[in-house]
Design a protein around this motif. Structure first.
Motif, PDB file in Angstrom:
ATOM      1  N   ASN A   1      -9.421   0.126 -10.008  1.00 56.76           N
ATOM      2  CA  ASN A   1     -10.322   0.490  -8.902  1.00 56.76           C
ATOM      3  C   ASN A   1      -9.488   1.171  -7.821  1.00 56.76           C
ATOM      4  O   ASN A   1      -8.471   0.622  -7.391  1.00 56.76           O
TER       5      ASN A   1
ATOM      6  N   GLN B   1      -5.345 -10.137  -1.349  1.00 56.70           N
ATOM      7  CA  GLN B   1      -6.057  -9.980  -0.068  1.00 56.70           C
ATOM      8  C   GLN B   1      -7.357  -9.194  -0.127  1.00 56.70           C
ATOM      9  O   GLN B   1      -7.968  -8.938   0.897  1.00 56.70           O
ATOM     10  N   LYS B   2      -7.798  -8.808  -1.343  1.00 55.98           N
ATOM     11  CA  LYS B   2      -9.088  -8.129  -1.450  1.00 55.98           C
ATOM     12  C   LYS B   2     -10.154  -9.056  -2.038  1.00 55.98           C
ATOM     13  O   LYS B   2     -11.118  -9.371  -1.386  1.00 55.98           O
TER      14      LYS B   2
ATOM     15  N   THR C   1      -9.077   1.971  -4.396  1.00 55.15           N
ATOM     16  CA  THR C   1      -9.502   1.398  -3.122  1.00 55.15           C
ATOM     17  C   THR C   1      -9.745   2.451  -2.039  1.00 55.15           C
ATOM     18  O   THR C   1     -10.668   2.321  -1.238  1.00 55.15           O
TER      19      THR C   1
ATOM     20  N   PHE D   1       4.677  -2.452  -8.570  1.00 57.23           N
ATOM     21  CA  PHE D   1       4.982  -1.056  -8.927  1.00 57.23           C
ATOM     22  C   PHE D   1       6.412  -0.958  -9.455  1.00 57.23           C
ATOM     23  O   PHE D   1       6.711  -0.102 -10.288  1.00 57.23           O
TER      24      PHE D   1
ATOM     25  N   PHE E   1      -2.893   4.688  -4.875  1.00 57.37           N
ATOM     26  CA  PHE E   1      -2.044   3.585  -5.337  1.00 57.37           C
ATOM     27  C   PHE E   1      -1.493   3.873  -6.735  1.00 57.37           C
ATOM     28  O   PHE E   1      -0.367   3.496  -7.046  1.00 57.37           O
TER      29      PHE E   1
ATOM     30  N   GLY F   1       3.489  -8.454  -2.731  1.00 57.35           N
ATOM     31  CA  GLY F   1       2.304  -7.611  -2.825  1.00 57.35           C
ATOM     32  C   GLY F   1       2.227  -6.844  -4.133  1.00 57.35           C
ATOM     33  O   GLY F   1       3.160  -6.872  -4.950  1.00 57.35           O
ATOM     34  N   ALA F   2       1.123  -6.158  -4.309  1.00 60.19           N
ATOM     35  CA  ALA F   2       0.963  -5.315  -5.493  1.00 60.19           C
ATOM     36  C   ALA F   2       2.065  -4.260  -5.525  1.00 60.19           C
ATOM     37  O   ALA F   2       2.526  -3.846  -6.590  1.00 60.19           O
ATOM     38  N   SER F   3       2.528  -3.864  -4.343  1.00 59.59           N
ATOM     39  CA  SER F   3       3.557  -2.809  -4.272  1.00 59.59           C
ATOM     40  C   SER F   3       4.851  -3.221  -4.964  1.00 59.59           C
ATOM     41  O   SER F   3       5.555  -2.360  -5.509  1.00 59.59           O
TER      42      SER F   3
ATOM     43  N   SER G   1      -5.902  -4.734  -8.121  1.00 59.65           N
ATOM     44  CA  SER G   1      -5.894  -5.363  -6.788  1.00 59.65           C
ATOM     45  C   SER G   1      -7.272  -5.409  -6.142  1.00 59.65           C
ATOM     46  O   SER G   1      -7.611  -6.379  -5.484  1.00 59.65           O
ATOM     47  N   SER G   2      -8.049  -4.347  -6.328  1.00 59.90           N
ATOM     48  CA  SER G   2      -9.293  -4.295  -5.556  1.00 59.90           C
ATOM     49  C   SER G   2     -10.555  -4.533  -6.391  1.00 59.90           C
ATOM     50  O   SER G   2     -11.657  -4.390  -5.857  1.00 59.90           O
TER      51      SER G   2
ATOM     52  N   ASP H   1      -3.268  -2.228 -12.493  1.00 54.48           N
ATOM     53  CA  ASP H   1      -3.336  -2.689 -11.107  1.00 54.48           C
ATOM     54  C   ASP H   1      -4.815  -2.921 -10.813  1.00 54.48           C
ATOM     55  O   ASP H   1      -5.599  -1.992 -10.743  1.00 54.48           O
TER      56      ASP H   1
HETATM   57  C1  LIG Z   1      -4.200  -2.800  -1.606  1.00 52.65           C
HETATM   58  C2  LIG Z   1      -3.739  -2.223  -2.894  1.00 52.65           C
HETATM   59  C3  LIG Z   1      -2.370  -2.141  -3.219  1.00 52.65           C
HETATM   60  C4  LIG Z   1      -1.279  -2.533  -2.260  1.00 52.65           C
HETATM   61  O1  LIG Z   1      -1.196  -3.887  -2.173  1.00 52.65           O
HETATM   62  P1  LIG Z   1      -0.047  -4.612  -1.305  1.00 52.65           P
HETATM   63  O2  LIG Z   1      -0.348  -6.038  -1.576  1.00 52.65           O
HETATM   64  O3  LIG Z   1      -0.257  -4.195   0.113  1.00 52.65           O
HETATM   65  O4  LIG Z   1       1.263  -4.167  -1.821  1.00 52.65           O
HETATM   66  C5  LIG Z   1      -2.029  -1.657  -4.462  1.00 52.65           C
HETATM   67  N1  LIG Z   1      -2.964  -1.244  -5.334  1.00 52.65           N
HETATM   68  C6  LIG Z   1      -4.278  -1.289  -5.042  1.00 52.65           C
HETATM   69  C7  LIG Z   1      -5.268  -0.812  -6.055  1.00 52.65           C
HETATM   70  C8  LIG Z   1      -4.708  -1.777  -3.815  1.00 52.65           C
HETATM   71  O5  LIG Z   1      -6.018  -1.817  -3.528  1.00 52.65           O
END
Ligand SMILES: *Cc1c(COP(=O)(O)O)cnc(C)c1O
Length: 361
Positions: A151, A196-197, A153, A81, A103, A76-78, A175-176, A173
């Motif tokens: 962004n 997943q977004k 989230t 980090f 985040f 995951g994005a985590s 992710s969203s 990051d």
């Molecule tokens: C959802 C999200 C995360 C966490 O992502 P995981 O895949 O659950 O680790 C991190 N950063 C942002 C901006 C997110 O929207």
């Protein structure tokens, strides 16, 4: 539910129906292999074609320059980090973080476990109602990199410009909001995003990394945390999340068939329906984000009281508008409207908002 709902979930989130139908169609027998892609070796031809074409497609769609690699990782994005500071923040150096939401704070807290961090800007005091202004950013003297969250989230804010860090690597990051609009990738040394977004199902994390960043990891860094090792092995050092990468490739093809420009225009139109409903409500709905920081992906707002918010979420669900409850740290309502949310979903929500207001004010 006998029909599909409009799912406003923040992630995992709604996927394009044509993609789900394609998955269904070839679930038992992928491309005449006689087996599901889930059952196929990641070293086999079928999967290799998928992962290489996914990299090529993302490069094409986002205009990623030649000197970058696209990696498909796990955790995951985590996990990013941790991987970002583990690879780039060597002893004696400082990394700069700009805090614009939950985040971003998490990324900062993880990085602090690994090295020296300077907060170069933050809107925490404002409860993250907006992105920092250029004049509020104070970089340290010579940071190893600068980290931002494009962004937010949970709070529903989005960067509309990016800081010019000159020769200092800029890490984001995304992710969203990755692949929700066109921007200049060459401003960034590294971009990461959980899929997943906007990109597909959970399980795969996309990392876009400039080649020169691959040489920076300390020799003592364990294998699975090394970008260079994943790049050298084309993201197949160990078993990748084959099924997630397969669906991601279908999502990329879905974006390509429409064109990213069309997707971007549609995202602007979609968000406008909901923001207009807020702005035309004479204060019944109040947006969390300041106008110039409003996210096109996550729309966050409050109602006059929590009882009304509960009723809103419950009644919307009965009309097939689901997962609208805001994150516990902000409260209120959050509508996540990533690429795969159709215009009709946003229209229906805006209409519901107006009707709910009429009934309750
Ligand atoms: C959802 C999200 C995360 C966490 O992502 P995981 O895949 O659950 O680790 C991190 N950063 C942002 C901006 C997110 O929207």
């Amino acid at each position: 539910m006998t029909e599909r709902v409009f799912n406003f979930s923040a992630g995992p989130s709604t996927l394009p129906v044509p993609v789900l139908e394609q998955v269904q169609k070839e679930l038992l027998n992928y491309n005449n292999t006689g087996m599901s892609i889930m059952e196929a070796s990641h070293r086999g031809k079928a999967f290799e074609e998928i992962i290489y074409s996914a990299e090529a497609l993302l490069k094409e769609l986002m205009g990623i320059p030649e000197n970058y690699r696209v990696l498909f990782l796990q955790g995951g994005a985590s996990t990013q980090f941790d991987m970002v500071p583990l690879n780039f923040l060597t002893p004696g150096n400082v990394a700069d973080y700009i805090l614009t939401g939950s985040f971003a704070e998490k990324a900062y807290k993880e990085a602090k476990l690994i090295g020296d961090i300077h907060v170069a800007g933050s809107t925490k005091e404002l409860n993250y109602t907006r992105i920092v202004k250029p004049e509020e950013i104070k970089f340290s003297e010579n940071p190893a990199y600068v980290h931002i969250t494009s962004n937010n989230t949970i709070f529903g804010t989005q960067w509309k410009w990016f800081p010019d860090t000159v020769d200092v690597p800029l890490v984001a990051d995304m992710s969203s909001d990755i692949l929700s609009y066109k921007f200049d990738v060459s401003k960034f040394a590294l971009i990461y995003a959980g899929a997943q977004k906007n990109l597909g199902p959970a399980g795969v994390t996309v990392v876009i990394i400039r080649q020169d960043m691959l040489d920076k990891a300390p020799a003592t860094l364990p294998s699975m945390f090394r970008y260079d090792l994943h790049a050298k092995n084309d993201s197949m050092y160990n078993t990748p999340t084959t099924f997630s990468v397969y669906v991601l490739r279908l999502v990329l093809e879905w974006v390509k068939a429409q064109g990213l420009d069309t997707v971007e225009k549609r995202n602007i139109e979609k968000a406008a329906y909901i923001y207009d409903a807020i702005d035309n409500s004479k204060g019944f709905y109040t947006g969390h984000a300041e106008k110039d920081s409003r996210s096109l992906m996550n729309v966050t707002f409050r109602l006059p009281n929590e009882d009304l918010e509960k009723a809103f979420v419950a009644e919307a669900a009965k009309e097939g508008l689901v997962t609208l409850k805001g994150h516990r740290s902000v409260g209120g309502i959050r509508a996540s409207i990533y690429n795969a949310m159709p215009v009709e979903g946003c229209k229906a929500l805006a209409q519901f908002m107006a009707e709910f207001q009429r009934r309750n004010s």
